[in-house]
Write a protein that holds these residues in place. Structure first.
Motif, PDB file in Angstrom:
ATOM      1  N   VAL A   4       0.781  -1.377  -0.071  1.00 51.89           N
ATOM      2  CA  VAL A   4      -0.083   0.249  -0.201  1.00 51.89           C
ATOM      3  C   VAL A   4       1.151   1.017   0.037  1.00 51.89           C
ATOM      4  N   ARG A   5       0.647   1.926  -1.135  1.00 55.03           N
ATOM      5  CA  ARG A   5       1.368   3.359  -1.027  1.00 55.03           C
ATOM      6  C   ARG A   5       1.445   3.937  -0.346  1.00 55.03           C
ATOM      7  N   CYS A   6       1.887   4.735   0.023  1.00 56.77           N
ATOM      8  CA  CYS A   6       1.228   6.402   1.212  1.00 56.77           C
ATOM      9  C   CYS A   6       2.045   7.093   0.823  1.00 56.77           C
ATOM     10  N   ALA A   7       1.670   8.986   0.361  1.00 61.70           N
ATOM     11  CA  ALA A   7       1.924   9.755   0.308  1.00 61.70           C
ATOM     12  C   ALA A   7       1.920  11.207   0.868  1.00 61.70           C
ATOM     13  N   ILE A   8       2.789  11.362   1.591  1.00 63.84           N
ATOM     14  CA  ILE A   8       2.957  12.558   3.006  1.00 63.84           C
ATOM     15  C   ILE A   8       2.583  13.728   2.383  1.00 63.84           C
ATOM     16  N   TYR A   9       1.137  14.254   2.623  1.00 66.82           N
ATOM     17  CA  TYR A   9       1.086  15.723   2.281  1.00 66.82           C
ATOM     18  C   TYR A   9       1.156  16.940   3.715  1.00 66.82           C
ATOM     19  N   THR A  10       2.217  18.265   3.456  1.00 58.85           N
ATOM     20  CA  THR A  10       2.675  19.069   4.632  1.00 58.85           C
ATOM     21  C   THR A  10       2.624  20.300   4.300  1.00 58.85           C
ATOM     22  N   ARG A  11       1.411  21.104   5.150  1.00 57.52           N
ATOM     23  CA  ARG A  11       0.935  22.296   4.554  1.00 57.52           C
ATOM     24  C   ARG A  11       1.413  23.693   5.642  1.00 57.52           C
ATOM     25  N   LYS A  12       1.616  24.610   5.644  1.00 53.51           N
ATOM     26  CA  LYS A  12       2.029  25.271   6.926  1.00 53.51           C
ATOM     27  C   LYS A  12       2.057  26.948   6.007  1.00 53.51           C
ATOM     28  N   SER A  13       0.767  27.559   6.798  1.00 52.13           N
ATOM     29  CA  SER A  13       0.287  28.822   5.686  1.00 52.13           C
ATOM     30  C   SER A  13       1.058  30.598   5.598  1.00 52.13           C
ATOM     31  N   SER A  14       1.588  29.520   7.012  1.00 53.40           N
ATOM     32  CA  SER A  14       2.651  31.108   7.007  1.00 53.40           C
ATOM     33  C   SER A  14       4.051  30.827   6.461  1.00 53.40           C
ATOM     34  N   GLU A  15       5.119  31.654   6.405  1.00 59.56           N
ATOM     35  CA  GLU A  15       6.495  31.048   5.978  1.00 59.56           C
ATOM     36  C   GLU A  15       6.958  31.441   7.611  1.00 59.56           C
ATOM     37  N   GLU A  16       6.282  31.498   7.511  1.00 57.39           N
ATOM     38  CA  GLU A  16       7.354  32.362   9.659  1.00 57.39           C
ATOM     39  C   GLU A  16       8.219  30.992  10.346  1.00 57.39           C
ATOM     40  N   GLN A  71      -1.508  15.654  -9.057  1.00 59.69           N
ATOM     41  CA  GLN A  71      -1.407  14.386 -10.784  1.00 59.69           C
ATOM     42  C   GLN A  71      -0.836  13.537 -10.506  1.00 59.69           C
ATOM     43  N   ASP A  72       0.060  12.198  -9.522  1.00 58.48           N
ATOM     44  CA  ASP A  72       1.025  11.505  -9.225  1.00 58.48           C
ATOM     45  C   ASP A  72      -0.733  10.288  -8.877  1.00 58.48           C
ATOM     46  N   ILE A  73      -1.433  10.614  -7.852  1.00 60.99           N
ATOM     47  CA  ILE A  73      -2.937   9.495  -7.542  1.00 60.99           C
ATOM     48  C   ILE A  73      -3.099   9.575  -9.330  1.00 60.99           C
ATOM     49  N   GLU A  74      -3.769  10.986  -9.718  1.00 62.75           N
ATOM     50  CA  GLU A  74      -3.651  10.180 -11.455  1.00 62.75           C
ATOM     51  C   GLU A  74      -3.242   9.494 -11.977  1.00 62.75           C
ATOM     52  N   GLY A  75      -2.471   9.700 -11.599  1.00 61.58           N
ATOM     53  CA  GLY A  75      -1.159   8.636 -12.492  1.00 61.58           C
ATOM     54  C   GLY A  75      -0.854   7.238 -12.133  1.00 61.58           C
ATOM     55  N   GLY A  76      -1.760   7.248 -11.090  1.00 60.98           N
ATOM     56  CA  GLY A  76      -1.953   5.663 -10.521  1.00 60.98           C
ATOM     57  C   GLY A  76      -0.781   4.936 -10.021  1.00 60.98           C
ATOM     58  N   ARG A  77       0.038   6.036  -9.380  1.00 62.12           N
ATOM     59  CA  ARG A  77       0.999   5.914  -8.479  1.00 62.12           C
ATOM     60  C   ARG A  77       0.836   6.097  -6.694  1.00 62.12           C
ATOM     61  N   ILE A  78      -0.597   6.607  -6.061  1.00 63.42           N
ATOM     62  CA  ILE A  78      -0.245   6.369  -4.680  1.00 63.42           C
ATOM     63  C   ILE A  78      -1.564   5.691  -4.616  1.00 63.42           C
ATOM     64  N   ASP A  79      -1.816   4.891  -3.398  1.00 65.38           N
ATOM     65  CA  ASP A  79      -3.054   4.234  -2.877  1.00 65.38           C
ATOM     66  C   ASP A  79      -3.608   5.412  -1.627  1.00 65.38           C
TER      67      ASP A  79
END
Length: 219
Positions: A4-16, A71-79
Motif C-alpha cells: 500500500v503506497r502512502c504519500a504524505i502531504y504537509t502544509r503551513k499557512s505562513s512562511e514564518e 497528478q501522481d494520484i491520477e497517474g495511479g502511483r498513490i494508494d
C-alpha cells in the motif's frame, strides 16, 4: 501481502519559521511517517516523494505540491494520502469535497493521523459522508442567497449582468438606451404591429437585409 503506497502531504499557512532546520512541515512529516510505520503489518509503505506546501493558505487548491500530489494520484502511483490534520489538506469544505471526489475516482483513501478520520474503514467513510453532506448544504444555502439577492435587485430595477437586450447597454447597475440602435428596435416593433407574426417579421427583416448590429462584449 499487497503493498500500500502512502504519500504524505504537509502544509503551513505562513512562511514564518520555514528557514529553521526543524519546522512545522518536518514535524507533520515525522508524525505521518510514524503512523505509516505503525501500519506496516497492513502493508503500508511510505513513498519517498515529498509534497510540502510552505507559506500557502488552505483556502485555495492552487498549491504546487498539492497539484503534484493530484497528478501522481491520477497517474495511479498513490494508494493512501496521509496528513497530520484534515485542515492541512484544505480549510474549505467545498474544496475538500472536490479533493475527496478525485480520490474516490482513483480508489485512493485519505487518513488524518491526529483525528479519527480514516477512509480505509467504514467509520471514516461515514465521517466523510457527513462532511460532504454539510458541504452540499453550504453550497445550496449559498446558491439560495445569491438567487434571492439577484431577484430582489431585479425587482428594484437593477441590472444584474448578462447580455443586454438589443437597444440597450450596461450603465453601472442600470441599462442605458443606445440611440443608434433605438431606431431599429422601434422599426422591428412597428413591423410586428403590421404583420402580427414573429416569423413573418423575421422573414421581412431578412429580405430587407436588416440584421442585428455588432456589439462588443466586455470580454
Amino acid at each position: 501481502m499487497k503493498k500500500v503506497r502512502c504519500a504524505i502531504y504537509t502544509r503551513k499557512s505562513s512562511e514564518e519559521g520555514l528557514e529553521q532546520d526543524f519546522n512545522s512541515l518536518h514535524a507533520q512529516r515525522e508524525a505521518c511517517a510514524a503512523y505509516i510505520l505503525s501500519q506496516t503489518s497492513e502493508g503500508w509503505t511510505m513513498l519517498p516523494d515529498e509534497y510540502d506546501d510552505g507559506g500557502l493558505s488552505g483556502g485555495t487548491l492552487e498549491r504546487p505540491a498539492l497539484r503534484r500530489l493530484m497528478q501522481d494520484i491520477e497517474g495511479g502511483r498513490i494508494d493512501i494520502v496521509v496528513v497530520y490534520k484534515v485542515d492541512r489538506l484544505s480549510r474549505s469544505l467545498l474544496d475538500f469535497a472536490k479533493l475527496v471526489e478525485a480520490f474516490d475516482k482513483t480508489n485512493v483513501s485519505f487518513v488524518s493521523v491526529t483525528q479519527s478520520f480514516n477512509t480505509t474503514n467504514s467509520m471514516g467513510r461515514l465521517t466523510l459522508n457527513m462532511l460532504l453532506s454539510f458541504a452540499q448544504f453550504e453550497r445550496e444555502v449559498t446558491a439560495e442567497r445569491i438567487r434571492d439577492k439577484i431577484a430582489a435587485s431585479k425587482a428594484r430595477g437593477m441590472w444584474m449582468g448578462g447580455n443586454p437586450p438589443l437597444g440597450y447597454q450596461p450603465d453601472g447597475r442600470t441599462l442605458a438606451i443606445v440611440e443608434e440602435h433605438a431606431g431599429l428596435v422601434r422599426h422591428i416593433f412597428a413591423r410586428y404591429l403590421d404583420l402580427g407574426n414573429v416569423r413573418l417579421v423575421t422573414g421581412a427583416l431578412a429580405s430587407e437585409g436588416i440584421i442585428a448590429p455588432e456589439r462588443t462584449a466586455t470580454t
